[in-house]
Design a protein around this motif. Structure first.
Motif, mmCIF file in Angstrom:
data_model
loop_
_atom_site.group_PDB
_atom_site.id
_atom_site.type_symbol
_atom_site.label_atom_id
_atom_site.label_comp_id
_atom_site.label_asym_id
_atom_site.label_seq_id
_atom_site.Cartn_x
_atom_site.Cartn_y
_atom_site.Cartn_z
ATOM 1 N N ALA A 36 2.932 28.210 -15.067
ATOM 2 C CA ALA A 36 2.309 27.415 -14.007
ATOM 3 C C ALA A 36 3.010 27.755 -12.703
ATOM 4 O O ALA A 36 4.244 27.657 -12.605
ATOM 5 N N LEU A 37 2.240 28.177 -11.717
ATOM 6 C CA LEU A 37 2.789 28.463 -10.391
ATOM 7 C C LEU A 37 2.435 27.303 -9.478
ATOM 8 O O LEU A 37 1.260 27.001 -9.262
ATOM 9 N N ARG A 38 3.442 26.632 -8.951
ATOM 10 C CA ARG A 38 3.257 25.436 -8.145
ATOM 11 C C ARG A 38 3.752 25.674 -6.728
ATOM 12 O O ARG A 38 4.834 26.236 -6.524
ATOM 13 N N LEU A 39 2.964 25.239 -5.748
ATOM 14 C CA LEU A 39 3.318 25.373 -4.339
ATOM 15 C C LEU A 39 3.249 23.998 -3.687
ATOM 16 O O LEU A 39 2.274 23.268 -3.865
ATOM 17 N N LEU A 40 4.266 23.652 -2.942
ATOM 18 C CA LEU A 40 4.302 22.350 -2.268
ATOM 19 C C LEU A 40 4.951 22.518 -0.901
ATOM 20 O O LEU A 40 6.005 23.148 -0.780
ATOM 21 N N SER A 41 4.299 21.949 0.119
ATOM 22 C CA SER A 41 4.838 22.018 1.480
ATOM 23 C C SER A 41 5.009 20.621 2.052
ATOM 24 O O SER A 41 4.057 19.824 2.039
ATOM 25 N N PRO A 42 6.196 20.296 2.560
ATOM 26 C CA PRO A 42 6.364 19.039 3.286
ATOM 27 C C PRO A 42 5.520 19.064 4.555
ATOM 28 O O PRO A 42 5.326 20.127 5.163
ATOM 29 N N LEU A 43 4.991 17.914 4.931
ATOM 30 C CA LEU A 43 4.205 17.782 6.153
ATOM 31 C C LEU A 43 4.921 16.873 7.130
ATOM 32 O O LEU A 43 5.727 16.032 6.723
ATOM 33 N N PRO A 44 4.642 17.023 8.429
ATOM 34 C CA PRO A 44 5.286 16.137 9.404
ATOM 35 C C PRO A 44 4.954 14.677 9.092
ATOM 36 O O PRO A 44 3.780 14.302 8.966
ATOM 37 N N GLY A 45 5.982 13.862 8.939
ATOM 38 C CA GLY A 45 5.762 12.476 8.572
ATOM 39 C C GLY A 45 4.986 11.687 9.597
ATOM 40 O O GLY A 45 4.232 10.769 9.246
ATOM 41 N N ASP A 46 5.128 12.048 10.875
ATOM 42 C CA ASP A 46 4.436 11.301 11.922
ATOM 43 C C ASP A 46 3.025 11.832 12.171
ATOM 44 O O ASP A 46 2.203 11.161 12.791
ATOM 45 N N CYS A 95 0.819 -1.217 0.000
ATOM 46 C CA CYS A 95 0.000 0.000 0.000
ATOM 47 C C CYS A 95 0.851 1.265 0.000
ATOM 48 O O CYS A 95 0.368 2.343 -0.370
ATOM 49 N N ALA A 96 2.094 1.158 0.451
ATOM 50 C CA ALA A 96 2.941 2.344 0.600
ATOM 51 C C ALA A 96 3.293 2.926 -0.764
ATOM 52 O O ALA A 96 3.338 2.232 -1.780
ATOM 53 N N GLY A 97 3.547 4.209 -0.792
ATOM 54 C CA GLY A 97 3.986 4.892 -2.005
ATOM 55 C C GLY A 97 4.880 6.052 -1.637
ATOM 56 O O GLY A 97 5.285 6.224 -0.482
ATOM 57 N N PHE A 98 5.201 6.882 -2.623
ATOM 58 C CA PHE A 98 6.088 8.010 -2.389
ATOM 59 C C PHE A 98 5.430 9.056 -1.498
ATOM 60 O O PHE A 98 6.085 9.678 -0.674
ATOM 61 N N GLN A 99 4.126 9.271 -1.679
ATOM 62 C CA GLN A 99 3.374 10.245 -0.882
ATOM 63 C C GLN A 99 2.930 9.576 0.421
ATOM 64 O O GLN A 99 2.133 8.645 0.414
ATOM 65 N N LEU A 100 3.457 10.061 1.551
ATOM 66 C CA LEU A 100 3.176 9.434 2.841
ATOM 67 C C LEU A 100 2.049 10.106 3.611
ATOM 68 O O LEU A 100 1.654 9.616 4.675
ATOM 69 N N ALA A 101 1.505 11.195 3.084
ATOM 70 C CA ALA A 101 0.494 11.943 3.842
ATOM 71 C C ALA A 101 -0.880 11.297 3.795
ATOM 72 O O ALA A 101 -1.739 11.630 4.602
ATOM 73 N N ALA A 148 -1.609 17.369 11.011
ATOM 74 C CA ALA A 148 -1.361 18.537 11.862
ATOM 75 C C ALA A 148 -0.865 19.737 11.061
ATOM 76 O O ALA A 148 -1.137 20.881 11.409
ATOM 77 N N GLY A 149 -0.141 19.493 9.972
ATOM 78 C CA GLY A 149 0.392 20.607 9.192
ATOM 79 C C GLY A 149 -0.404 20.965 7.964
ATOM 80 O O GLY A 149 -0.153 21.998 7.333
ATOM 81 N N ARG A 150 -1.391 20.146 7.602
ATOM 82 C CA ARG A 150 -2.085 20.344 6.338
ATOM 83 C C ARG A 150 -2.883 21.646 6.314
ATOM 84 O O ARG A 150 -2.862 22.384 5.321
ATOM 85 N N ALA A 151 -3.596 21.954 7.383
ATOM 86 C CA ALA A 151 -4.428 23.165 7.397
ATOM 87 C C ALA A 151 -3.564 24.412 7.256
ATOM 88 O O ALA A 151 -3.915 25.346 6.520
ATOM 89 N N THR A 152 -2.428 24.443 7.952
ATOM 90 C CA THR A 152 -1.533 25.599 7.860
ATOM 91 C C THR A 152 -0.966 25.730 6.455
ATOM 92 O O THR A 152 -0.904 26.833 5.892
ATOM 93 N N ALA A 153 -0.564 24.604 5.878
ATOM 94 C CA ALA A 153 -0.004 24.632 4.529
ATOM 95 C C ALA A 153 -1.031 25.114 3.522
ATOM 96 O O ALA A 153 -0.740 25.961 2.660
ATOM 97 N N ARG A 154 -2.257 24.626 3.618
ATOM 98 C CA ARG A 154 -3.278 25.016 2.648
ATOM 99 C C ARG A 154 -3.670 26.480 2.788
ATOM 100 O O ARG A 154 -3.958 27.147 1.793
ATOM 101 N N ALA A 155 -3.680 26.981 4.004
ATOM 102 C CA ALA A 155 -3.971 28.397 4.195
ATOM 103 C C ALA A 155 -2.876 29.249 3.550
ATOM 104 O O ALA A 155 -3.165 30.275 2.910
ATOM 105 N N LEU A 156 -1.636 28.830 3.709
ATOM 106 C CA LEU A 156 -0.524 29.554 3.095
ATOM 107 C C LEU A 156 -0.617 29.490 1.571
ATOM 108 O O LEU A 156 -0.453 30.504 0.884
ATOM 109 N N HIS A 157 -0.881 28.303 1.034
ATOM 110 C CA HIS A 157 -0.995 28.160 -0.418
ATOM 111 C C HIS A 157 -2.109 29.040 -0.968
ATOM 112 O O HIS A 157 -1.938 29.699 -2.007
#
Length: 483
Positions: free
Chosen positions: A387-397, A43-49, A401-410
């Motif tokens: 094309a303007l692309r924005l990407l934020s790493p999220l805490p792996g564990d 089931c695992a892949g490159f995207q861990l979120a 917890a970081g998604r809402a902050t990242a999306r607000a920034l984006h």
């Protein structure tokens, strides 16, 4: 068109042991349930979120395995998702059936015809390696570990994009398993409507098991990176916009802004620094390339400058994308234009003072991307210049917890370019966009309202029971509620 909410998966209790055992006897690859050895790895892949937690996973080895898995799921009301590498995973598969295609790794190059035929699990690095001895190149993306099929179904904006167009523009045939478990080969001659819909909007119309596409007569490039310190970011952005007004189509480029954290696992020359990376790929001569980049070099001193002639199989060194799996979330905007003041605002929001790390990339589009027949594929917004692309790493564990902050920034950063915004690229939607409250708007932004309705009608015709519901932002139009 009235949309249908079928996002709820069937209860796991329908998977009685006898049925699963019968499926396992029918397919060549492994059939795994939660708790089985190898289930988590499959089931695992490159995207861990967005970890997959399907009721059953089939590790397909061939198209027949895929067809058997689809028939099994359809007979039990299970939704189907597909994963090769998981780079662009946009929704987690909970309670359904996951088809893992990574074992389907065959690549065949026909040097005389300048074509490649690849199976569903092939990554771009394999195709580049197979084509290079013949002086040929695929229209691959910047990372050699990205899956060929999913990238191409999204359109595919790659290293040679301005010179040759979208990867989807050069597909010759698609081998597809439809929702009824039937295998078919789709071409522009046999079924132009379905063929065109698959290329640029094909997520959710079936499972692609193989694809044939054209290769380009490219054996070498002039390219690499010009890297400037953070104190020159504003100057780099302004110079880049001026420079891209008249560069030739043989030159594809982007500029990335990255505020690197001060972490020991990063190379010492990057730790804690804010840098602007200008990436160059030019199919002309090195001598002419040197002349073309002179206005960029004139911006000021570089932290590094590795522009050089290289064999095409070294093209992955231009962008140096990360190769280790991690959690991330991202969004993007396709722009009809933009000015330096708006980009300065984006840089100010996403730089070292940002609440979360944000990788910003501005790709120069146009050229062959805009020159193709727009009716031949479902690729949207071909008139976009950037094309303007924005990407934020999220805490792996704890990625949630970081998604809402990242999306607000984006969202705040993308608001700065709103006057020029045409829509979104499906290739660069990462992190559960199909499950967002505004998923319907996200889906329509990929193609525009008219094309979105057309794809929704095709989805209804080819998958009336909505078997294939895990796809980026509901790109085929019926997966998310309200799409």
């Amino acid at each position: 068109m009235q949309s249908i909410d079928r996002t709820q998966t069937a209860p796991v209790s329908v998977l009685d042991p006898a049925a699963v055992a019968a499926l396992a006897r029918e397919v060549r690859g492994p059939v795994l349930l939660p708790g089985d050895e190898g289930y988590d790895a499959e089931c695992a892949g490159f995207q861990l979120a967005l970890p997959h937690r399907p009721a059953v996973v089939v590790g397909a080895r061939c198209a027949e395995d895929v067809a058997a898995a689809v028939r099994f799921a359809g007979g039990r009301g299970l939704p189907v998702a597909v994963q090769a590498t998981g780079h662009g995973r946009s929704a987690a598969t909970d309670g359904g059936l996951l088809i893992s295609t990574r074992r389907m790794s065959g690549v065949r190059v026909d040097a005389a015809a300048r074509t490649a035929r690849v199976e569903a699990g092939v990554v771009w690095g394999q195709v580049v390696e197979a084509a290079a001895p013949h002086g040929l190149a695929p229209l691959n993306g910047s990372s050699p570990g990205v899956g060929v099929v999913s990238y191409t179904l999204g359109g595919g904006v790659g290293v040679l994009a301005r010179t040759f167009g979208f990867a989807a523009d050069h597909v010759r045939s698609v081998d597809l398993v439809t929702a009824d478990g039937r295998q078919r080969q789709v071409t522009a001659e046999r079924d132009p409507e379905l063929f065109g819909a698959l290329l640029g909007g094909g997520h959710g119309l079936g499972v692609v098991t193989a694809m044939e596409f054209a290769l380009m007569p490219v054996a070498r490039l002039y390219g690499g990176q010009l890297v400037f310190g953070g104190e020159l970011v504003d100057e780099v952005l302004a110079a880049y916009l001026r420079w891209t007004e008249d560069v030739p189509d043989a030159l594809t480029s982007s500029v990335a802004l990255i505020a690197y954290p001060d972490l020991p696992q990063l190379p010492e020359h990057l730790r804690g620094r804010y840098l602007a990376h200008v990436r160059i790929a030019y199919t002309g001569s090195a001598e002419e390339g040197e002349k073309l980049v002179a206005p960029l070099r004139a911006v000021g001193p570089r932290v590094s400058d590795d522009l050089r002639e290289m064999p095409y199989d070294a093209s992955h060194t231009i962008h140096r994308d990360p190769s280790e799996p991690h959690a991330y979330d991202g969004d993007n905007a396709l722009l009809g234009g933009v000015d330096a003041a708006a980009l300065r605002r984006v840089a100010a929001l996403t730089g070292p003072a940002a609440p979360v790390m944000c990788v910003v990339q501005l790709n120069h589009l146009g050229g062959a991307l805009a020159a193709r027949d727009t009716a031949a594929t479902a690729v949207g917004h071909r008139d976009a210049r950037y094309a303007l692309r924005l990407l934020s790493p999220l805490p792996g564990d704890a990625p949630d917890a970081g998604r809402a902050t990242a999306r607000a920034l984006h969202a705040e950063a993308l608001a700065a370019v709103a006057p020029w915004r045409l829509g979104r690229s499906v290739n660069f939607l990462f992190g559960g966009h199909g499950q967002r409250p505004d998923a319907a708007e996200v889906a329509r932004s990929v193609h525009g309202a008219d094309e979105h309705r057309r794809l929704a009608d095709l989805k209804a015709a080819h998958d009336p029971e909505n078997v294939f519901r895990f796809h980026p932002a509901g790109a085929a139009g019926r997966a998310p509620a309200g799409a």
